[in-house]
Design a protein around this motif. Structure first.
Motif, PDB file in Angstrom:
ATOM      1  N   ALA A  45       0.830  -1.200   0.000  1.00 17.47           N
ATOM      2  CA  ALA A  45       0.000   0.000   0.000  1.00 17.47           C
ATOM      3  C   ALA A  45       0.869   1.256   0.000  1.00 17.47           C
ATOM      4  O   ALA A  45       1.993   1.253   0.520  1.00 17.47           O
ATOM      5  N   GLU A  46       0.354   2.324  -0.581  1.00 15.61           N
ATOM      6  CA  GLU A  46       1.121   3.565  -0.708  1.00 15.61           C
ATOM      7  C   GLU A  46       1.532   4.134   0.651  1.00 15.61           C
ATOM      8  O   GLU A  46       2.593   4.757   0.772  1.00 15.61           O
ATOM      9  N   ASP A  47       0.690   3.943   1.662  1.00 16.26           N
ATOM     10  CA  ASP A  47       1.011   4.490   2.981  1.00 16.26           C
ATOM     11  C   ASP A  47       1.852   3.541   3.826  1.00 16.26           C
ATOM     12  O   ASP A  47       2.047   3.763   5.017  1.00 16.26           O
ATOM     13  N   GLY A  48       2.343   2.463   3.212  1.00 16.85           N
ATOM     14  CA  GLY A  48       3.274   1.566   3.893  1.00 16.85           C
ATOM     15  C   GLY A  48       2.599   0.475   4.697  1.00 16.85           C
ATOM     16  O   GLY A  48       1.372   0.344   4.723  1.00 16.85           O
ATOM     17  N   ILE A  49       3.417  -0.302   5.349  1.00 18.72           N
ATOM     18  CA  ILE A  49       2.933  -1.433   6.144  1.00 18.72           C
ATOM     19  C   ILE A  49       2.326  -0.912   7.440  1.00 18.72           C
ATOM     20  O   ILE A  49       2.963  -0.148   8.166  1.00 18.72           O
ATOM     21  N   PRO A  50       1.094  -1.301   7.761  1.00 19.39           N
ATOM     22  CA  PRO A  50       0.470  -0.829   9.001  1.00 19.39           C
ATOM     23  C   PRO A  50       1.302  -1.191  10.232  1.00 19.39           C
ATOM     24  O   PRO A  50       1.863  -2.293  10.314  1.00 19.39           O
ATOM     25  N   ALA A  51       1.366  -0.265  11.177  1.00 21.01           N
ATOM     26  CA  ALA A  51       2.150  -0.497  12.392  1.00 21.01           C
ATOM     27  C   ALA A  51       1.654  -1.725  13.141  1.00 21.01           C
ATOM     28  O   ALA A  51       2.444  -2.489  13.703  1.00 21.01           O
ATOM     29  N   ALA A  52       0.328  -1.930  13.138  1.00 15.45           N
ATOM     30  CA  ALA A  52      -0.231  -3.087  13.844  1.00 15.45           C
ATOM     31  C   ALA A  52       0.280  -4.392  13.239  1.00 15.45           C
ATOM     32  O   ALA A  52       0.494  -5.380  13.954  1.00 15.45           O
ATOM     33  N   HIS A  53       0.491  -4.380  11.916  1.00 13.39           N
ATOM     34  CA  HIS A  53       0.974  -5.614  11.286  1.00 13.39           C
ATOM     35  C   HIS A  53       2.432  -5.875  11.645  1.00 13.39           C
ATOM     36  O   HIS A  53       2.855  -7.036  11.718  1.00 13.39           O
ATOM     37  N   ARG A  54       3.185  -4.828  11.855  1.00 12.87           N
ATOM     38  CA  ARG A  54       4.576  -5.003  12.290  1.00 12.87           C
ATOM     39  C   ARG A  54       4.646  -5.731  13.624  1.00 12.87           C
ATOM     40  O   ARG A  54       5.629  -6.411  13.928  1.00 12.87           O
TER      41      ARG A  54
END
Length: 219
Positions: A45-54
């Motif tokens: 996604a353009e806004d990057g990997i969601p922090a929650a997924h990290r």
């Protein structure tokens, strides 16, 4: 496609349906008859990997998996857990030699099919031109050579049997299937594939699986 809300006790699989490795996990869940939730995560996604997924996957990849308070990532670990933790048909051979062969084939898929036949051929020859990009001819040439070796090896494993490890569906078949699906979009690869009749027979069986039909990428 199993994306509807299931029981909170049902496994949660995080990822995108276009992903080869998410599809492998989904195939295992469906073959075991396990209800699950597919929770969308797009790592491109353009806004990057969601922090929650990290938090679920520190390397920022997909899939990630949760079953109650048990958290897991890496597809091989997920599919083996699914096979061993839930009722349903066994997806791993019981005897040591056949089980080792299954693991060998999975390693071949990860080490050669995915990087060369998916990224080296499908991405270079199909996806890049769609984006107006020029394929890396050196990468394609390398992938072409590895693909020929790989298809010959896989055809050899199929000699006198139906599935990769014998007469019963295993994780090896489920691991290979989504990769081969992308690779066969490359005309040159389809021609190589057609040289091996038993690979064609195996592919007909794989594509007839209800789980395979239910996990077709949406785009």
């Amino acid at each position: 496609m199993v994306t509807e809300p299931a029981s909170r006790k049902s496994p949660q699989l995080y990822g995108a349906d276009y992903s080869v490795y998410v599809r492998i996990a989904r195939l295992a869940l469906l073959e075991k008859g396990v209800a699950y939730d597919l929770v969308p995560v797009d790592i491109f996604a353009e806004d990057g990997i969601p922090a929650a997924h990290r938090q679920r996957h520190p390397f920022g990849k997909i899939p990630a998996f949760e079953h109650g308070d048990f958290h897991l990532y890496e597809t091989g670990a997920i599919t083996r857990y699914v096979d061993e933790a839930f009722d349903g048909p066994a997806l791993q051979p019981a005897d040591a030699k056949t089980r080792a062969r299954m693991n060998q084939i999975i390693s071949i898929a990860d080490g050669y099919v995915y990087p060369q036949m998916v990224w080296g051929l499908y991405v270079e020859c199909i996806e890049k031109p769609k984006r107006g990009e020029t394929p890396d001819e050196g990468r394609v040439e390398t992938a072409r050579g590895v693909a020929r070796i790989t298809l010959g090896v896989l055809a050899g494993f199929l000699s006198e049997q139906q599935w990769m490890c014998g007469d019963t569906l295993t994780l090896a078949d489920l691991h290979l299937a989504p990769m081969i699906a992308y690779a066969l979009e490359v005309p040159e690869l389809r021609q190589m594939f057609a040289e091996y009749g038993n690979l064609g027979d195996w592919w007909q069986m794989v594509t007839a699986l209800e789980s395979f039909q239910e996990t077709q990428p949406s785009s």
